[in-house]
Design a protein around this motif. Structure first.
Motif, PDB file in Angstrom:
ATOM      1  N   ALA A  35       0.829  -1.210   0.000  1.00 20.03           N
ATOM      2  CA  ALA A  35       0.000   0.000   0.000  1.00 20.03           C
ATOM      3  C   ALA A  35       0.859   1.253   0.000  1.00 20.03           C
ATOM      4  CB  ALA A  35      -0.937   0.005   1.196  1.00 20.03           C
ATOM      5  N   ASP A  36       2.056   1.191   0.604  1.00 17.29           N
ATOM      6  CA  ASP A  36       2.958   2.338   0.646  1.00 17.29           C
ATOM      7  C   ASP A  36       3.756   2.493  -0.649  1.00 17.29           C
ATOM      8  OD1 ASP A  36       2.117   2.761   3.227  1.00 17.29           O
ATOM      9  OD2 ASP A  36       3.793   1.667   4.120  1.00 17.29           O
ATOM     10  N   ARG A  37       3.692   1.481  -1.489  1.00 14.82           N
ATOM     11  CA  ARG A  37       4.483   1.478  -2.721  1.00 14.82           C
ATOM     12  C   ARG A  37       3.615   0.952  -3.863  1.00 14.82           C
ATOM     13  NH1 ARG A  37       7.268   0.667   1.721  1.00 14.82           N
ATOM     14  NH2 ARG A  37       9.354   1.559   1.945  1.00 14.82           N
ATOM     15  N   ALA A  38       2.495   1.634  -4.078  1.00 16.69           N
ATOM     16  CA  ALA A  38       1.478   1.152  -5.017  1.00 16.69           C
ATOM     17  C   ALA A  38       2.015   1.011  -6.437  1.00 16.69           C
ATOM     18  CB  ALA A  38       0.278   2.091  -5.003  1.00 16.69           C
ATOM     19  N   LEU A  39       3.036   1.777  -6.777  1.00 18.60           N
ATOM     20  CA  LEU A  39       3.632   1.677  -8.108  1.00 18.60           C
ATOM     21  C   LEU A  39       4.045   0.242  -8.424  1.00 18.60           C
ATOM     22  CD1 LEU A  39       5.000   2.967 -10.653  1.00 18.60           C
ATOM     23  CD2 LEU A  39       7.033   3.274  -9.229  1.00 18.60           C
ATOM     24  N   HIS A  40       4.471  -0.493  -7.399  1.00 19.28           N
ATOM     25  CA  HIS A  40       5.025  -1.831  -7.606  1.00 19.28           C
ATOM     26  C   HIS A  40       3.991  -2.950  -7.486  1.00 19.28           C
ATOM     27  CE1 HIS A  40       8.906  -0.019  -7.761  1.00 19.28           C
ATOM     28  NE2 HIS A  40       8.895   0.365  -6.497  1.00 19.28           N
ATOM     29  N   LEU A  41       2.717  -2.624  -7.422  1.00 19.59           N
ATOM     30  CA  LEU A  41       1.694  -3.657  -7.253  1.00 19.59           C
ATOM     31  C   LEU A  41       1.721  -4.728  -8.339  1.00 19.59           C
ATOM     32  CD1 LEU A  41      -1.420  -1.694  -5.901  1.00 19.59           C
ATOM     33  CD2 LEU A  41      -0.119  -3.496  -4.742  1.00 19.59           C
ATOM     34  N   PRO A  42       1.920  -4.391  -9.622  1.00 16.18           N
ATOM     35  CA  PRO A  42       1.988  -5.469 -10.627  1.00 16.18           C
ATOM     36  C   PRO A  42       3.093  -6.475 -10.318  1.00 16.18           C
ATOM     37  CG  PRO A  42       1.700  -3.349 -11.700  1.00 16.18           C
ATOM     38  CD  PRO A  42       1.980  -3.062 -10.251  1.00 16.18           C
ATOM     39  N   TRP A  43       4.247  -5.966  -9.887  1.00 19.80           N
ATOM     40  CA  TRP A  43       5.328  -6.882  -9.518  1.00 19.80           C
ATOM     41  C   TRP A  43       4.988  -7.651  -8.256  1.00 19.80           C
ATOM     42  CZ3 TRP A  43       8.203  -6.904  -5.003  1.00 19.80           C
ATOM     43  CH2 TRP A  43       9.232  -7.864  -4.968  1.00 19.80           C
ATOM     44  N   VAL A  44       4.422  -6.984  -7.259  1.00 23.07           N
ATOM     45  CA  VAL A  44       4.102  -7.640  -5.986  1.00 23.07           C
ATOM     46  C   VAL A  44       3.197  -8.844  -6.223  1.00 23.07           C
ATOM     47  CG1 VAL A  44       2.836  -7.379  -3.810  1.00 23.07           C
ATOM     48  CG2 VAL A  44       4.462  -5.615  -4.530  1.00 23.07           C
ATOM     49  N   ARG A  45       2.174  -8.686  -7.052  1.00 29.15           N
ATOM     50  CA  ARG A  45       1.247  -9.795  -7.314  1.00 29.15           C
ATOM     51  C   ARG A  45       1.989 -10.976  -7.931  1.00 29.15           C
ATOM     52  NH1 ARG A  45      -1.850  -5.387  -9.584  1.00 29.15           N
ATOM     53  NH2 ARG A  45      -3.365  -4.609  -8.054  1.00 29.15           N
ATOM     54  N   ARG A  46       2.817 -10.701  -8.937  1.00 22.63           N
ATOM     55  CA  ARG A  46       3.564 -11.783  -9.591  1.00 22.63           C
ATOM     56  C   ARG A  46       4.546 -12.439  -8.627  1.00 22.63           C
ATOM     57  NH1 ARG A  46       4.035  -7.952 -13.779  1.00 22.63           N
ATOM     58  NH2 ARG A  46       6.261  -7.665 -13.346  1.00 22.63           N
ATOM     59  N   ALA A  47       5.265 -11.604  -7.872  1.00 20.39           N
ATOM     60  CA  ALA A  47       6.299 -12.141  -6.983  1.00 20.39           C
ATOM     61  C   ALA A  47       5.698 -12.991  -5.866  1.00 20.39           C
ATOM     62  CB  ALA A  47       7.122 -10.997  -6.396  1.00 20.39           C
ATOM     63  N   ARG A  48       4.603 -12.531  -5.283  1.00 26.30           N
ATOM     64  CA  ARG A  48       3.969 -13.314  -4.211  1.00 26.30           C
ATOM     65  C   ARG A  48       3.502 -14.672  -4.723  1.00 26.30           C
ATOM     66  NH1 ARG A  48       0.246  -8.976  -0.767  1.00 26.30           N
ATOM     67  NH2 ARG A  48       1.951  -8.154   0.536  1.00 26.30           N
ATOM     68  N   ALA A  49       2.920 -14.695  -5.912  1.00 28.60           N
ATOM     69  CA  ALA A  49       2.460 -15.963  -6.478  1.00 28.60           C
ATOM     70  C   ALA A  49       3.642 -16.892  -6.753  1.00 28.60           C
ATOM     71  CB  ALA A  49       1.669 -15.707  -7.759  1.00 28.60           C
ATOM     72  N   ALA A  50       4.724 -16.338  -7.312  1.00 28.07           N
ATOM     73  CA  ALA A  50       5.898 -17.156  -7.636  1.00 28.07           C
ATOM     74  C   ALA A  50       6.557 -17.688  -6.365  1.00 28.07           C
ATOM     75  CB  ALA A  50       6.895 -16.333  -8.447  1.00 28.07           C
ATOM     76  N   LEU A  51       6.653 -16.874  -5.332  1.00 25.94           N
ATOM     77  CA  LEU A  51       7.267 -17.309  -4.084  1.00 25.94           C
ATOM     78  C   LEU A  51       6.429 -18.392  -3.402  1.00 25.94           C
ATOM     79  CD1 LEU A  51       8.324 -13.778  -2.799  1.00 25.94           C
ATOM     80  CD2 LEU A  51       9.896 -15.637  -3.382  1.00 25.94           C
ATOM     81  N   ALA A  52       5.104 -18.247  -3.482  1.00 23.90           N
ATOM     82  CA  ALA A  52       4.227 -19.271  -2.905  1.00 23.90           C
ATOM     83  C   ALA A  52       4.369 -20.588  -3.645  1.00 23.90           C
ATOM     84  CB  ALA A  52       2.778 -18.790  -2.947  1.00 23.90           C
ATOM     85  N   ASP A  53       4.426 -20.524  -4.968  1.00 24.00           N
ATOM     86  CA  ASP A  53       4.585 -21.741  -5.767  1.00 24.00           C
ATOM     87  C   ASP A  53       5.919 -22.432  -5.472  1.00 24.00           C
ATOM     88  OD1 ASP A  53       2.139 -21.312  -6.929  1.00 24.00           O
ATOM     89  OD2 ASP A  53       2.942 -20.439  -8.782  1.00 24.00           O
ATOM     90  N   ALA A  54       6.960 -21.627  -5.267  1.00 19.27           N
ATOM     91  CA  ALA A  54       8.294 -22.195  -5.025  1.00 19.27           C
ATOM     92  C   ALA A  54       8.495 -22.613  -3.579  1.00 19.27           C
ATOM     93  CB  ALA A  54       9.361 -21.176  -5.418  1.00 19.27           C
ATOM     94  N   GLY A  55       7.595 -22.202  -2.691  1.00 10.22           N
ATOM     95  CA  GLY A  55       7.747 -22.527  -1.275  1.00 10.22           C
ATOM     96  C   GLY A  55       8.930 -21.829  -0.624  1.00 10.22           C
ATOM     97  N   THR A  56       9.268 -20.637  -1.106  1.00  7.14           N
ATOM     98  CA  THR A  56      10.437 -19.915  -0.597  1.00  7.14           C
ATOM     99  C   THR A  56      10.165 -19.365   0.801  1.00  7.14           C
ATOM    100  OG1 THR A  56      11.011 -19.276  -2.864  1.00  7.14           O
ATOM    101  CG2 THR A  56      12.038 -18.028  -1.074  1.00  7.14           C
ATOM    102  N   ASP A  57      11.077 -19.620   1.724  1.00 10.08           N
ATOM    103  CA  ASP A  57      10.960 -19.136   3.101  1.00 10.08           C
ATOM    104  C   ASP A  57      11.802 -17.865   3.241  1.00 10.08           C
ATOM    105  OD1 ASP A  57      10.760 -18.664   5.785  1.00 10.08           O
ATOM    106  OD2 ASP A  57      11.996 -20.380   6.400  1.00 10.08           O
ATOM    107  N   LEU A  58      11.144 -16.735   3.400  1.00 10.25           N
ATOM    108  CA  LEU A  58      11.837 -15.455   3.532  1.00 10.25           C
ATOM    109  C   LEU A  58      12.036 -15.050   4.989  1.00 10.25           C
ATOM    110  CD1 LEU A  58      10.145 -13.276   0.737  1.00 10.25           C
ATOM    111  CD2 LEU A  58      12.262 -14.609   0.628  1.00 10.25           C
ATOM    112  N   GLY A  59      11.802 -15.966   5.924  1.00  6.63           N
ATOM    113  CA  GLY A  59      11.842 -15.637   7.336  1.00  6.63           C
ATOM    114  C   GLY A  59      13.066 -14.848   7.774  1.00  6.63           C
ATOM    115  N   PRO A  60      14.287 -15.327   7.493  1.00  5.60           N
ATOM    116  CA  PRO A  60      15.475 -14.578   7.925  1.00  5.60           C
ATOM    117  C   PRO A  60      15.523 -13.154   7.373  1.00  5.60           C
ATOM    118  CG  PRO A  60      16.071 -16.809   7.324  1.00  5.60           C
ATOM    119  CD  PRO A  60      14.646 -16.632   6.896  1.00  5.60           C
ATOM    120  N   LEU A  61      15.111 -12.996   6.120  1.00  9.81           N
ATOM    121  CA  LEU A  61      15.131 -11.671   5.504  1.00  9.81           C
ATOM    122  C   LEU A  61      14.064 -10.764   6.114  1.00  9.81           C
ATOM    123  CD1 LEU A  61      16.705 -10.197   3.313  1.00  9.81           C
ATOM    124  CD2 LEU A  61      15.091 -11.082   1.619  1.00  9.81           C
ATOM    125  N   LEU A  62      12.883 -11.316   6.341  1.00 10.20           N
ATOM    126  CA  LEU A  62      11.798 -10.521   6.914  1.00 10.20           C
ATOM    127  C   LEU A  62      12.110 -10.084   8.345  1.00 10.20           C
ATOM    128  CD1 LEU A  62       8.712 -12.580   5.658  1.00 10.20           C
ATOM    129  CD2 LEU A  62       9.625 -10.455   4.704  1.00 10.20           C
TER     130      LEU A  62
END
Length: 327
Positions: A35-62
């Protein structure tokens, strides 16, 4: 407010670079708070879907890239040492951070950091190795598919800034860089809401790093032992996720043709043939043919940046666009 005092030596050591690692780290904030970076919403949607499909754990980074705090641990984003980014080299530099530096950055990050920060403080070498693996996987899944378009925009920005420095020194270089950045006398002022410091660069110069995911903010590194660095959004960042056919000003299109007018309109910042084809919907061959005609007419110039040829408008083309839009 951050104040960076330049000497003549510092001005001579201004350099330009962009960074795969910076893009990866700063993009995490767009994922967490789109919401703070609405310009990047098209990328956010794609990236979230790809990360979910790959099962990537971003815990350490988050656990380390927090919001709303504006501080990102400096060891995550060591200033790039070469103009051309190399993720493997940047991750190696991150892994080489001393244990004392890692712990100092974590103290500055504060108690809001997640549990991984504690493990990292206890064993920096193992923690940095784990973090490098997470960043490498994150890059491959979420950013690598879009890297050509991101890189094209960043290469164009570096070319533009180098030209501004050559034409008018620091005044032109920083004059239109960002609304939070200003130059006066021998000092660069960067308006940070939560950071107030005055520093002399002491001959170390400044690294200017354009970043798509920095938008809409600017980020700085000013603490030793790092070379002072300013991360900022490039010109034309609003176009980075656009797809489809662009059109130029109607009056100019009536004279030059729709395709050539569209290309001139897109060259607000230098761009490659591939990037212009993506933005306009023309084929790469068609773009190349039209650029050759525009170059022959003195409306476009070309120069090589590494393995890529970038095209830029000339002053004559700028005047034509200004006249045709009535600005």
């Amino acid at each position: 407010m951050l104040e960076l005092a330049f000497s003549t030596e510092d001005v001579l050591h201004i350099r330009f670079a962009f960074s795969s690692l910076w893009e990866a780290v700063v993009s995490v904030r767009a994922l967490r708070h789109p919401a703070d970076r609405a310009l990047h919403l098209p990328w956010v949607r794609r990236a979230r879907a790809a990360l979910a499909d790959a099962g990537t754990d971003l815990g350490p980074l988050l656990d380390l890239v927090l919001a709303p705090t504006h501080y990102i641990p400096d060891f995550l984003t060591p200033p790039p040492t070469t103009p051309v980014p190399d993720l493997a080299a940047e991750l190696a530099a991150m892994r080489a951070t001393t244990a004392d530096q890692v712990r100092a950055d974590l103290v500055r990050l504060g108690p809001a950091a997640g549990p991984f920060a504690g493990r990292l403080a206890d064993d920096p070498a193992s923690g940095l190795a784990e973090l490098a693996d997470v960043l490498r996987e994150y890059w491959e899944v979420a950013l690598a598919p879009d890297w050509p378009r991101i890189r094209g925009l960043l290469e164009g920005e570096v070319a533009y800034r180098a030209r501004r420095l050559a034409e008018g020194g620091a005044y032109l270089l920083f004059g239109d860089l960002h609304e939070r950045v200003s130059w006066s006398g021998d000092t660069l002022y960067v308006r940070h809401q939560h950071w107030h410091r005055s520093r002399a660069l002491d001959g170390r110069g400044l690294v200017l790093v354009p970043s798509v995911f920095a938008w809409p903010w600017v980020y700085t590194i000013s603490e030793p032992p790092w070379q002072p660095t300013l991360l900022y959004p490039p010109r034309g960042v609003a176009t980075v996720w656009e797809a489809g056919r662009a059109s130029g000003p109607a009056a100019l299109a009536a004279v030059l043709g729709r395709a050539r007018a569209a290309l001139l309109a897109e060259l607000e910042a230098p761009a490659s043939t591939t990037e212009l084809a993506r933005r306009t919907g023309l084929t790469a061959g068609g773009v190349s043919q039209q650029l050759t005609a525009l170059r022959g007419a003195g409306l476009v110039v070309a120069h090589r940046a590494g393995r890529v040829v970038l095209y830029a408008r000339t002053a004559v083309a700028d005047a034509l666009l200004t006249a045709s839009t009535g600005r």
